[in-house]
Design a protein around this motif. Sequence first.
Motif, short mmCIF file in Angstrom:
data_model
loop_
_atom_site.label_atom_id
_atom_site.label_comp_id
_atom_site.label_asym_id
_atom_site.label_seq_id
_atom_site.Cartn_x
_atom_site.Cartn_y
_atom_site.Cartn_z
N VAL A 1 35.29 -14.31 -29.82
CA VAL A 1 34.58 -15.57 -30.04
C VAL A 1 33.13 -15.25 -30.36
O VAL A 1 32.43 -14.63 -29.56
N LYS A 2 32.69 -15.68 -31.54
CA LYS A 2 31.29 -15.48 -31.94
C LYS A 2 30.55 -16.80 -31.78
O LYS A 2 30.95 -17.82 -32.35
N LEU A 3 29.51 -16.77 -30.97
CA LEU A 3 28.73 -17.97 -30.69
C LEU A 3 27.44 -17.94 -31.51
O LEU A 3 26.64 -17.01 -31.38
N VAL A 4 27.25 -18.93 -32.34
CA VAL A 4 26.04 -19.06 -33.15
C VAL A 4 25.53 -20.48 -33.00
O VAL A 4 26.28 -21.44 -33.17
N HIS A 5 24.26 -20.62 -32.67
CA HIS A 5 23.68 -21.93 -32.42
C HIS A 5 23.83 -22.84 -33.65
O HIS A 5 23.51 -22.47 -34.77
N GLY A 6 24.38 -24.03 -33.40
CA GLY A 6 24.49 -25.02 -34.47
C GLY A 6 25.69 -24.85 -35.36
O GLY A 6 25.86 -25.61 -36.33
N GLU A 7 26.55 -23.87 -35.06
CA GLU A 7 27.73 -23.64 -35.89
C GLU A 7 28.98 -23.65 -35.02
O GLU A 7 28.91 -23.34 -33.82
N PRO A 8 30.16 -23.97 -35.58
CA PRO A 8 31.40 -23.90 -34.81
C PRO A 8 31.67 -22.46 -34.37
O PRO A 8 31.29 -21.51 -35.06
N ASP A 9 32.31 -22.31 -33.21
CA ASP A 9 32.65 -20.97 -32.73
C ASP A 9 33.60 -20.30 -33.72
O ASP A 9 34.57 -20.92 -34.19
N ALA A 10 33.31 -19.05 -34.05
CA ALA A 10 34.19 -18.27 -34.94
C ALA A 10 35.18 -17.51 -34.07
O ALA A 10 34.78 -16.66 -33.26
N LYS B 1 22.25 -19.30 -28.21
CA LYS B 1 20.92 -19.15 -28.82
C LYS B 1 20.67 -17.72 -29.26
O LYS B 1 19.93 -17.46 -30.21
N GLU B 2 21.31 -16.77 -28.57
CA GLU B 2 21.10 -15.34 -28.86
C GLU B 2 22.09 -14.81 -29.89
O GLU B 2 22.02 -13.65 -30.28
N GLU B 3 23.04 -15.62 -30.31
CA GLU B 3 24.13 -15.21 -31.19
C GLU B 3 24.93 -14.08 -30.54
O GLU B 3 24.70 -12.90 -30.78
N ARG B 4 25.90 -14.46 -29.72
CA ARG B 4 26.69 -13.51 -28.94
C ARG B 4 28.12 -13.41 -29.46
O ARG B 4 28.69 -14.37 -29.97
N LEU B 5 28.69 -12.23 -29.27
CA LEU B 5 30.10 -11.98 -29.58
C LEU B 5 30.78 -11.53 -28.30
O LEU B 5 30.34 -10.56 -27.66
N VAL B 6 31.84 -12.24 -27.89
CA VAL B 6 32.53 -11.92 -26.64
C VAL B 6 34.03 -11.85 -26.89
O VAL B 6 34.54 -12.39 -27.87
N LEU B 7 34.74 -11.19 -25.97
CA LEU B 7 36.18 -11.01 -26.09
C LEU B 7 36.90 -11.67 -24.91
O LEU B 7 36.38 -11.70 -23.79
N GLY B 8 38.08 -12.17 -25.19
CA GLY B 8 38.93 -12.72 -24.13
C GLY B 8 40.31 -12.09 -24.21
O GLY B 8 40.79 -11.76 -25.30
N LEU B 9 40.95 -11.90 -23.05
CA LEU B 9 42.26 -11.26 -23.00
C LEU B 9 43.13 -11.97 -21.99
O LEU B 9 42.71 -12.19 -20.84
N GLY C 1 39.04 -19.43 -23.49
CA GLY C 1 38.34 -19.72 -22.25
C GLY C 1 37.97 -18.47 -21.49
O GLY C 1 36.90 -18.38 -20.88
N ALA C 2 38.83 -17.46 -21.52
CA ALA C 2 38.54 -16.17 -20.86
C ALA C 2 37.31 -15.53 -21.49
O ALA C 2 36.45 -14.97 -20.79
N ALA C 3 37.23 -15.59 -22.84
CA ALA C 3 36.07 -15.01 -23.53
C ALA C 3 34.79 -15.72 -23.11
O ALA C 3 33.77 -15.09 -22.81
N LEU C 4 34.85 -17.05 -23.03
CA LEU C 4 33.66 -17.83 -22.63
C LEU C 4 33.29 -17.57 -21.18
O LEU C 4 32.11 -17.52 -20.82
N THR C 5 34.30 -17.39 -20.33
CA THR C 5 34.05 -17.14 -18.91
C THR C 5 33.32 -15.82 -18.70
O THR C 5 32.61 -15.64 -17.70
N SER C 6 33.48 -14.89 -19.62
CA SER C 6 32.79 -13.59 -19.50
C SER C 6 31.27 -13.75 -19.51
O SER C 6 30.54 -12.83 -19.12
N LEU C 7 30.79 -14.92 -19.93
CA LEU C 7 29.34 -15.18 -20.00
C LEU C 7 28.80 -15.79 -18.70
O LEU C 7 27.61 -16.03 -18.59
#
Length: 475
Positions: free
Chosen positions: A104-113, A82-90, A467-473
């Motif tokens: 991984v860029k998270l944008v509500h209503g759109e596929p993850d970039a 909802k906040e439009e977040r950009l996270v990294l995974g390694l 998954g690592a990038a998403l886990t950072s949240l």
Amino acid sequence: MAVSNYNPIEGATEAQNRLLSDIAAKFDISDKRLHKIAQEVQEYIVNGLQTDDDENSHPRSLPCRVSYVKSEITQDIKEAEKEERLVLGLTINTSTERIKIASVKLVHGEPDAVNKQIFYMPKGINDPTRLFEAIAMHVAEFINSHNIVPLSLTEPLCLGVTIDLPLEETSKMGGRVACGSNVCHWFDNVDIAYNLNSALLKLHLPVKVTSTTNCVISTLVAAQRLFSPTRVALILNHGINASYYEAAAKIPKISGSELANSSALVAINTELARFGENSNALYPTMWDRRIDRESANTGKHIFEKLVADKYLGEIVRNLITDFMDAQLIFPKDADATTFSEPYSFFTSYMTIMDDKSNGLHEIGELLKAGFNIEASRVDRQIVRALCSIVALRAARMVGAAVAGIYKRAFEAMSEPVPAVVSISGQLTDMNHPYVQCTIDTANVLFKIFGIEEVTFNVLGEDGYTVGAALTSLSK
């Protein structure tokens, strides 16, 4: 499907078919044994949840390392979206000596970039400080090459780290490589988050490690992002591992903790590769025992040596050399030099079991290019048969293990719901019959256990970096 009913090869001699039949019988695994394997895996998990004390652990148990990741992480990800977040995974992949980085860029209503890049670990490094300094340089290169900037000027980019070694998570942010990794002795007890954050600070990078997990945990999170009911994740890579969600209140070794007094479902890294020590269900063949005896960890990781990518090709090579020693395959003057080299028959070669051409040309080309051997059609059929025998036994064993793990996960659910098992790893791309046989075997056992509506999803080779990038949240 029982492999002992292998059809004789037309045109082969009686001696060739007799040896092939004998091998098929030794690799046969009955439905009764599969059921026993599933039950044993569940038993090993239950025992592993009792204590982390190696000296007092049950001889028939898996480590079952408890993660700080909870099944509700999907809600954390939705909030970030909802906040439009950009996270990294390694990913730190010690088995292939590679570093994988993803944004991984998270944008509500759109596929993850998603952007991904692979780097190679520097040669000759034998201390953690130098390794993490090199990794920090790769992070800087990745950020620069992809023009990545934090979406907030006041907060650094969250970085989730995942590794293919046993990991003791010490907090939501950090974890230490568990002793006895048998890969890099200087890596044992290293705090990944602390060391990498120190290296990132030296480079003044706007990045901070906020989570550290084993690859099988980050795979579970990646699977949930795509299929929210996922409760079990299986990795079929160089080795093998599985994770699942367990009710925190049912884990004796964390009793008394704040987590144990909650209703949370927490991720468990079973360390499935270690299944098999003191098992009454596996029955390794003489070829399996030979590989175990000649390995660097004799008597350990028995299950992994029966089913994982690292060993399947070597099992086939041993079977082929037995045929060669009996002078039942290839011309008598064939050069056996390459076939005599341990691990020269790569598991990736086993895709030739899919060769359905009349002359089995793919198999012939492989044997000529890789081993300098001109093989007859019967020779090619024997090699294909051996690949199938080894692969299908492994797949059926893995299917049984998945059934046992899922049964435990099923019992942890507050109420039974249609659930998902996700499979990731290079074998999913390399060997489709293996994966399908794994799924078919698990489904048969699910029916025996009275479990219905289980869906399987295949993620492909690399779900864990995302998954690592998403886990950072994770909160």
